[in-house]
Design a protein around this motif. Sequence first.
Motif, PDB file in Angstrom:
ATOM      1  N   THR A  94       0.761  -1.319  -0.097  1.00 21.39           N
ATOM      2  CA  THR A  94      -0.091   0.043  -0.040  1.00 21.39           C
ATOM      3  C   THR A  94       0.897   1.202  -0.011  1.00 21.39           C
ATOM      4  N   PRO A  95       0.510   2.454  -0.272  1.00 22.23           N
ATOM      5  CA  PRO A  95       0.905   3.673  -0.118  1.00 22.23           C
ATOM      6  C   PRO A  95       1.752   3.891   1.390  1.00 22.23           C
ATOM      7  N   LYS A  96       1.298   3.448   2.342  1.00 22.01           N
ATOM      8  CA  LYS A  96       2.072   3.543   3.518  1.00 22.01           C
ATOM      9  C   LYS A  96       3.056   2.400   4.106  1.00 22.01           C
ATOM     10  N   GLY A  97       2.669   1.305   3.245  1.00 17.16           N
ATOM     11  CA  GLY A  97       3.666   0.190   3.610  1.00 17.16           C
ATOM     12  C   GLY A  97       3.125  -1.194   3.173  1.00 17.16           C
ATOM     13  N   TYR A  98       3.611  -1.996   3.784  1.00 20.15           N
ATOM     14  CA  TYR A  98       3.126  -3.531   3.779  1.00 20.15           C
ATOM     15  C   TYR A  98       2.006  -3.602   4.583  1.00 20.15           C
ATOM     16  N   ALA A  99       0.906  -4.015   4.152  1.00 21.70           N
ATOM     17  CA  ALA A  99      -0.128  -4.456   4.989  1.00 21.70           C
ATOM     18  C   ALA A  99      -0.609  -6.095   4.762  1.00 21.70           C
ATOM     19  N   LEU A 100      -0.846  -6.546   6.084  1.00 23.15           N
ATOM     20  CA  LEU A 100      -0.935  -7.930   6.062  1.00 23.15           C
ATOM     21  C   LEU A 100      -2.331  -8.270   5.299  1.00 23.15           C
ATOM     22  N   ALA A 101      -2.556  -9.349   4.464  1.00 18.81           N
ATOM     23  CA  ALA A 101      -3.610  -9.834   4.032  1.00 18.81           C
ATOM     24  C   ALA A 101      -4.228 -10.188   5.106  1.00 18.81           C
ATOM     25  N   PRO A 102      -5.677 -10.039   5.289  1.00 21.47           N
ATOM     26  CA  PRO A 102      -6.811 -10.314   6.230  1.00 21.47           C
ATOM     27  C   PRO A 102      -6.536 -11.785   6.609  1.00 21.47           C
ATOM     28  N   ASP A 103      -6.578 -12.674   5.530  1.00 21.77           N
ATOM     29  CA  ASP A 103      -6.637 -13.992   5.909  1.00 21.77           C
ATOM     30  C   ASP A 103      -5.326 -14.638   6.136  1.00 21.77           C
ATOM     31  N   ARG A 104      -4.288 -13.710   6.461  1.00 22.85           N
ATOM     32  CA  ARG A 104      -3.108 -14.298   6.865  1.00 22.85           C
ATOM     33  C   ARG A 104      -2.603 -14.191   8.639  1.00 22.85           C
ATOM     34  N   LEU A 105      -3.745 -13.402   9.163  1.00 25.94           N
ATOM     35  CA  LEU A 105      -3.577 -13.275  10.548  1.00 25.94           C
ATOM     36  C   LEU A 105      -3.154 -14.594  11.329  1.00 25.94           C
ATOM     37  N   ARG A 106      -3.930 -15.514  11.069  1.00 21.58           N
ATOM     38  CA  ARG A 106      -3.852 -16.772  12.029  1.00 21.58           C
ATOM     39  C   ARG A 106      -2.510 -17.102  11.535  1.00 21.58           C
ATOM     40  N   LEU A 107      -1.946 -17.022  10.526  1.00 24.85           N
ATOM     41  CA  LEU A 107      -0.720 -17.646   9.983  1.00 24.85           C
ATOM     42  C   LEU A 107       0.518 -16.902  10.884  1.00 24.85           C
ATOM     43  N   ILE A 108       0.350 -15.533  10.749  1.00 27.75           N
ATOM     44  CA  ILE A 108       1.369 -14.592  11.360  1.00 27.75           C
ATOM     45  C   ILE A 108       1.406 -14.911  12.940  1.00 27.75           C
ATOM     46  N   GLU A 109       0.346 -15.161  13.736  1.00 28.65           N
ATOM     47  CA  GLU A 109       0.147 -15.621  15.039  1.00 28.65           C
ATOM     48  C   GLU A 109       0.921 -16.952  15.341  1.00 28.65           C
ATOM     49  N   ALA A 110       0.838 -17.897  14.458  1.00 29.21           N
ATOM     50  CA  ALA A 110       1.405 -19.264  14.500  1.00 29.21           C
ATOM     51  C   ALA A 110       3.010 -18.769  14.540  1.00 29.21           C
ATOM     52  N   MET A 111       3.339 -18.306  13.524  1.00 33.61           N
ATOM     53  CA  MET A 111       4.818 -17.548  13.303  1.00 33.61           C
ATOM     54  C   MET A 111       5.379 -16.983  14.377  1.00 33.61           C
ATOM     55  N   ARG A 112       4.472 -16.419  15.197  1.00 31.54           N
ATOM     56  CA  ARG A 112       5.215 -15.728  16.516  1.00 31.54           C
ATOM     57  C   ARG A 112       5.403 -16.817  17.445  1.00 31.54           C
ATOM     58  N   GLU A 113       4.348 -17.857  17.614  1.00 37.38           N
ATOM     59  CA  GLU A 113       4.520 -18.915  18.634  1.00 37.38           C
ATOM     60  C   GLU A 113       5.787 -19.672  18.303  1.00 37.38           C
ATOM     61  N   VAL A 114       5.924 -20.009  16.940  1.00 33.37           N
ATOM     62  CA  VAL A 114       7.326 -20.585  16.502  1.00 33.37           C
ATOM     63  C   VAL A 114       8.325 -19.693  17.147  1.00 33.37           C
ATOM     64  N   ASP A 115       8.533 -18.264  16.829  1.00 33.73           N
ATOM     65  CA  ASP A 115       9.393 -17.410  17.132  1.00 33.73           C
ATOM     66  C   ASP A 115       9.796 -17.526  18.686  1.00 33.73           C
ATOM     67  N   ARG A 116       8.777 -17.503  19.386  1.00 31.37           N
ATOM     68  CA  ARG A 116       9.128 -17.408  20.729  1.00 31.37           C
ATOM     69  C   ARG A 116       9.391 -18.797  21.306  1.00 31.37           C
ATOM     70  N   SER A 117       9.026 -19.876  20.746  1.00 33.93           N
ATOM     71  CA  SER A 117       9.552 -21.205  20.938  1.00 33.93           C
ATOM     72  C   SER A 117      11.028 -21.429  20.697  1.00 33.93           C
ATOM     73  N   VAL A 118      11.614 -20.581  19.706  1.00 34.66           N
ATOM     74  CA  VAL A 118      13.129 -20.845  19.130  1.00 34.66           C
ATOM     75  C   VAL A 118      13.687 -19.932  20.124  1.00 34.66           C
ATOM     76  N   GLN A 119      13.275 -18.961  20.499  1.00 33.22           N
ATOM     77  CA  GLN A 119      14.174 -17.898  21.499  1.00 33.22           C
ATOM     78  C   GLN A 119      14.032 -18.607  22.755  1.00 33.22           C
ATOM     79  N   SER A 120      13.225 -19.309  23.202  1.00 30.15           N
ATOM     80  CA  SER A 120      13.254 -20.231  24.572  1.00 30.15           C
ATOM     81  C   SER A 120      14.378 -21.168  24.413  1.00 30.15           C
ATOM     82  N   VAL A 121      14.325 -21.992  23.434  1.00 28.69           N
ATOM     83  CA  VAL A 121      15.355 -22.977  23.213  1.00 28.69           C
ATOM     84  C   VAL A 121      16.517 -22.439  23.232  1.00 28.69           C
ATOM     85  N   GLN A 122      16.834 -21.166  22.573  1.00 34.49           N
ATOM     86  CA  GLN A 122      18.190 -20.596  22.339  1.00 34.49           C
ATOM     87  C   GLN A 122      18.651 -20.026  23.757  1.00 34.49           C
TER      88      GLN A 122
END
Length: 285
Positions: A54-82
Motif C-alpha cells: 500500500t502507499p503506507k507500507g506493507y499491509a498483512l492480508a486479512p486471511d493471513r492473520l492466523r498464520l502470522i500468530e502461528a509464526m509468533r509462537e514458533v519465534d517464541r519457542s525458538v527464542q526459548s530454546v536458544q
Amino acid sequence: MSREDWDDIKYVLAVAETGTVSAAARRLGVNHATVLRRIAQYEEAAGAPLFEKTPKGYALAPDRLRLIEAMREVDRSVQSVQRMVAGVRAPVSGDVRVTSTDSLCQMVLPSVVARIALRAPELLVTLVSSNAHLDLGRIHADITIRPTMILPDDLVGTEVGRLRFAAYRATGSDADGWLGLAGQLSRSTAGRWLAGEMGAAAAGPGADSFLTLREMAALGLGIAILPDYLGRGDARLEPVEGALPDLQIPVWVACHPDLAEVPRIALMRQYLVEEMKADAGAIFD
C-alpha cells in the motif's frame, strides 16, 4: 518446513510488526534488499502472498492473520530454546549484562559492581544504561534492575527496596514551574502524577533523564521531580516541601524465567540483591 523457512520467519514477522521493509531492515540489522528477497522467498515457498503493498507500507492480508500468530509462537519457542541452550553451556564465570536506568547506572551501580568484583572476580559485569526496557527475552541483557510497580509476566525477580521521589529546585530559587518528564519518564509513576497535576496546562522545559532534570533544576529552570537519592545532599538543590504526595516505586532485580537457573546469572542476581539491600539506607530511605 526447511531450515531456510524457519529462518525466513523472522523477516516475515519484522515486516508484519513494523509495517515497512525499511523499518524491518533496521530492526534486523540488514539491508533493504535482503528483506525483500527473504519475503519473496517465503511467499514463493508458501505458494501465496502474505502482504499487500500500500502507499503506507506493507499491509498483512486479512486471511493471513492466523498464520502470522502461528509464526509468533514458533519465534517464541525458538527464542526459548536458544536461551535454555545458552544456559546449559554457560559457566559460572563470564560476562553478565546488567541493564538499568541511567541514574542508577551512574550513581548507584558502579559501587555495587565494585564490591561484587571483590567477592567474585570471575564474574564480569557489563552495565547497559537505558531508560527504555530492553528485551531480555532476546538476550539484549541478562539481568535488569528496574523501577516498576509490578514486574511483567516475562520476568522473575526480587524487590530490593522502594524508590522515593521528591521535588527539588535550585537553592535559594523561587522557581515554581514544573520541569516536564519526557520519553519513558512520562510513563513512570512520577510522570503520570505530573500529567494529572498539570491537567491541560503545559509544563516548562523537560527531559527524558532524571540526571538531566537534576542539572536543569540546579540552574534554576524549574522544579524537578527526582528520585530522592539524586537530590538529597546536593548543595545546589533544596527540597520543595509539600509539593509532592508520597510517591514510591519498588525496584526489582529481575531476569527472564528461562535464564533464572543459569549459574552465573543466578549468582549475579544474588549478589546484586544483597549489595543493593546493603545500600538501602543511601538509595531508598
